[in-house]
Design a protein around this motif. Structure first.
Motif, short mmCIF file in Angstrom:
data_model
loop_
_atom_site.label_atom_id
_atom_site.label_comp_id
_atom_site.label_asym_id
_atom_site.label_seq_id
_atom_site.Cartn_x
_atom_site.Cartn_y
_atom_site.Cartn_z
N TYR A 65 88.72 39.32 49.24
CA TYR A 65 89.51 40.30 48.50
C TYR A 65 90.83 40.58 49.23
CZ TYR A 65 91.12 44.97 47.15
OH TYR A 65 91.90 46.03 46.77
N THR A 66 90.74 40.74 50.56
CA THR A 66 91.96 41.02 51.33
C THR A 66 92.87 39.80 51.37
OG1 THR A 66 90.95 40.35 53.45
CG2 THR A 66 90.74 42.67 52.79
N GLY A 67 92.31 38.61 51.13
CA GLY A 67 93.12 37.40 51.12
C GLY A 67 93.70 37.06 49.76
N GLY A 68 93.46 37.90 48.76
CA GLY A 68 94.06 37.71 47.44
C GLY A 68 93.26 36.86 46.49
N PHE A 69 91.94 36.70 46.74
CA PHE A 69 91.11 35.86 45.88
C PHE A 69 91.12 36.35 44.43
CE2 PHE A 69 86.92 34.94 43.96
CZ PHE A 69 86.96 33.55 43.99
N PHE A 70 91.06 37.66 44.25
CA PHE A 70 90.99 38.22 42.90
C PHE A 70 92.37 38.31 42.23
CE2 PHE A 70 87.25 39.79 45.16
CZ PHE A 70 86.25 39.32 44.31
N ASP A 71 93.39 37.86 42.96
CA ASP A 71 94.72 37.77 42.38
C ASP A 71 95.10 36.32 42.07
OD1 ASP A 71 95.17 40.51 42.50
OD2 ASP A 71 95.85 40.39 44.59
N GLY A 72 94.11 35.43 42.14
CA GLY A 72 94.35 34.04 41.79
C GLY A 72 94.42 33.06 42.94
N THR A 73 94.33 33.56 44.19
CA THR A 73 94.34 32.66 45.36
C THR A 73 93.01 31.91 45.45
OG1 THR A 73 95.75 34.26 46.50
CG2 THR A 73 94.72 32.56 47.85
N SER A 74 93.05 30.66 45.88
CA SER A 74 91.82 29.88 45.99
C SER A 74 90.90 30.46 47.06
CB SER A 74 92.14 28.42 46.34
OG SER A 74 92.62 28.33 47.67
N PHE A 75 89.62 30.09 46.99
CA PHE A 75 88.62 30.63 47.93
C PHE A 75 89.00 30.30 49.37
CE2 PHE A 75 84.62 30.49 50.30
CZ PHE A 75 84.05 31.70 49.95
N ILE A 76 89.38 29.04 49.63
CA ILE A 76 89.73 28.62 50.98
C ILE A 76 90.97 29.35 51.48
CG2 ILE A 76 90.39 26.67 52.43
CD1 ILE A 76 87.53 26.53 51.53
N ASP A 77 91.99 29.41 50.63
CA ASP A 77 93.23 30.07 51.03
C ASP A 77 93.04 31.57 51.22
OD1 ASP A 77 94.61 27.71 51.02
OD2 ASP A 77 95.40 27.96 48.98
N SER A 78 92.16 32.17 50.43
CA SER A 78 91.92 33.61 50.58
C SER A 78 91.26 33.91 51.93
CB SER A 78 91.06 34.14 49.43
OG SER A 78 89.77 33.56 49.44
N PHE A 79 90.42 32.99 52.40
CA PHE A 79 89.85 33.16 53.74
C PHE A 79 90.94 33.00 54.80
CE2 PHE A 79 85.29 33.21 52.83
CZ PHE A 79 84.86 33.99 53.90
N ALA A 80 91.79 32.00 54.61
CA ALA A 80 92.86 31.75 55.58
C ALA A 80 93.83 32.93 55.66
CB ALA A 80 93.62 30.49 55.20
N ASN A 81 93.99 33.66 54.55
CA ASN A 81 94.93 34.80 54.52
C ASN A 81 94.24 36.15 54.67
OD1 ASN A 81 97.03 32.97 53.94
ND2 ASN A 81 96.60 33.06 51.75
N SER A 82 92.94 36.15 54.93
CA SER A 82 92.18 37.41 54.92
C SER A 82 92.49 38.28 56.13
CB SER A 82 90.68 37.11 54.88
OG SER A 82 90.27 36.49 56.09
N ASP A 83 92.26 39.55 55.97
CA ASP A 83 92.33 40.52 57.06
C ASP A 83 90.89 40.90 57.40
OD1 ASP A 83 92.45 42.83 58.63
OD2 ASP A 83 94.35 43.46 57.73
#
Length: 501
Positions: free
Chosen positions: A268-286
């Motif tokens: 969620y903190t990585g933007g998964f629910f805003d359209g970011t892919s699962f892998i990228d949302s982990f990479a961008n997560s807080d």
């Protein structure tokens, strides 16, 4: 004293004092005082201001940092959940169930290792979750709390550093130079991460063949006689105030909910629910925010679940709020002091000092550089208590000396050596947050954990150093790994033979 060896003296003083006195709070604070004195030029007022009120490095700054506060909140929520599970009887019920299904000591240790490997999302999450789940099982089979703490610690950072979907992968990706796919860099470095791979191998072999040495041998011998702690003061960490008649589901469901909700919180903190892919949302997560959100949701669901099942009255659920907080006070105190000590080290220019060392050795010692970087990273992480800080210092320096665009495999080997050395130093250091949380997860005295696991970690470190020496020349992951595996088996065979002689 700026950007010289003196920058590393404060944490070294704290570590040496902690190992000698077996008292971690005063040792950390003495190290902090040394840092303040060095920074202020031994001025009394300047020392006090630097320790407490410096807006970047002081104690107040560390405790007001949003990331650090998030980690402390996560600790508290986990402490409350553990208290709830214990008081409801879920932990005891799981221990009784495990006694009938996990048949012996070997199986209990292997189960702990397997659970630690499965919870690869985050090292903090790993430490506290594995500890709360496996304590009843290891207690039943007379495994010392010190050994449990080692198994937790050795499946925390070493697992996260070879898991592409983890907060650690996200951290390493963030240190990659602009224009580089950080996640691909992380994945390419995994086969060369000999410390992590050999640590897992060593744990399994020790569990199967019952090899113990160093201080841990004494703790395990006492555990077989019924004393899980060895140091009597450790028993104060226990809280066996069970009032509910919970079942296995009262531990399993909260843990499953915790895992799912924390994963959702991170993506969620990585933007998964805003359209970011699962892998990228982990990479961008807080990780800090994600774990707080996930653990809070899991805590609320656990309370509601217990009330519906009537295993714990609402009044007793609320008592667990303070009890869980109190149980985490030692870990919170150590973390706050360790963060401040790291701030003192940063203010004295440790990054610049290490950069000078790496730059001086890069030219004439090319084939030996992976082994040298491994040692430098291990020492820096040991002295500062942080893997991520070590990544941030060494990875940009390494890639500046050996750019990825050159196609030279030595660049990937050196990045992996940096990652492995950072995990090694973090694993050994008494001021590491992961080491602190492993002690908390196992409910083991912190210095007992450090002193018992140090010989094991140093054994793997020595073998890993040899593998990086080989890797610098062959520049292939397979030959050094095979050599490391054979060395690990040989060392444990000799130790087991010596024990039985």
């Amino acid at each position: 004293m700026y950007a010289t060896f003196w920058a590393l003296v404060p944490p070294l003083v704290a570590i040496i004092l902690a190992l000698i006195t077996k008292e971690v709070y005063s040792s950390l604070f003495v190290g902090i005082i040394f840092g303040g004195l060095f920074y202020s030029g031994f001025n009394f007022e300047g020392t006090l201001n630097h320790i407490f009120t410096n807006e970047d490095y002081g104690l107040i700054a560390q405790l007001s940092d949003s990331y650090n506060v998030g980690i402390l909140l996560f600790l508290v929520f986990l402490g409350v959940m553990v208290s709830l599970m214990n008081k409801a009887g879920g932990s005891a019920a799981f221990g009784n169930w495990a006694a009938n299904h996990v048949k012996n000591k070997t199986a209990a240790q292997l189960t702990t290792i397997l659970l630690g490997c499965l919870i690869f999302i985050d090292d903090y999450f790993n430490c506290l979750t594995v500890g709360s789940v496996m304590r009843p099982v290891t207690d039943k089979h007379k495994i010392s709390r010190a050994k449990l703490a080692y198994l937790i610690d050795a499946t925390a950072a070493p697992i996260c550093i070879i898991a592409p979907i983890s907060s650690w992968a996200a951290a390493v990706s963030g240190f990659a130079p602009e224009g580089t796919n950080g996640l691909m860099l992380f994945i390419k470095a995994i086969p060369y991460n000999y410390y992590a791979l050999l640590t897992i191998l060593m744990m399994v072999l020790m569990s199967v063949f019952h090899v113990e040495y160093g201080a841990m041998a004494k703790y395990e011998k006492n555990a077989m006689a019924g004393d899980l702690f060895t140091i009597k003061d450790d028993k104060a960490l226990e809280n066996n105030d069970v009032i509910g008649k919970g079942k296995v589901i009262d531990l399993i469901l909260p843990v499953v909910v915790l895992i799912i909700s924390c994963v959702i919180g991170m993506i969620y903190t990585g933007g998964f629910f805003d359209g970011t892919s699962f892998i990228d949302s982990f990479a961008n997560s807080d990780a800090s925010v994600g774990l707080v959100l996930g653990s809070f949701v899991a805590l609320v669901i656990t309370v509601i679940f217990y009330l519906i099942r009537r295993v714990l009255p609402f009044k007793d659920c609320m008592k667990c709020l303070t009890e869980g907080f109190i149980s985490m006070v030692p870990a919170i105190t150590i973390l706050a002091l360790a963060w401040t000590l790291k701030g003192m080290t940063d203010s004295l220019g440790a990054k610049e000092y290490v950069a000078q060392i790496v730059s001086m050795t890069a030219g004439s010692l090319l084939n030996f550089l992976p082994a040298i970087i491994f040692i430098i990273a291990a020492f820096l992480a040991f002295a500062t208590g942080t893997s991520w800080g070590t990544f941030g210092i060494l990875i940009p320096i390494t890639l500046n000396v050996f750019p990825l665009t050159d196609g030279n495999p030595i660049s990937i080997i050196c990045v992996s050596a940096c990652m492995a050395g950072a995990v090694c130093g973090d694993h050994c250091s008494p001021i590491s947050d992961t080491t602190i949380m492993s002690s908390a997860g196992a409910q083991c005295d912190h210095i007992s954990h450090v002193s018992t696991q140090l010989p094991y970690a140093m054994t793997v470190a020595a073998i890993s150093f040899a593998t990086y020496m080989i890797a610098g020349f062959v520049q292939s992951p397979v030959v050094p790994l095979v050599a490391g595996i054979l060395l690990t088996i040989s060392v444990l065979y000799v130790l087991a033979h010596k024990k039985n002689a």
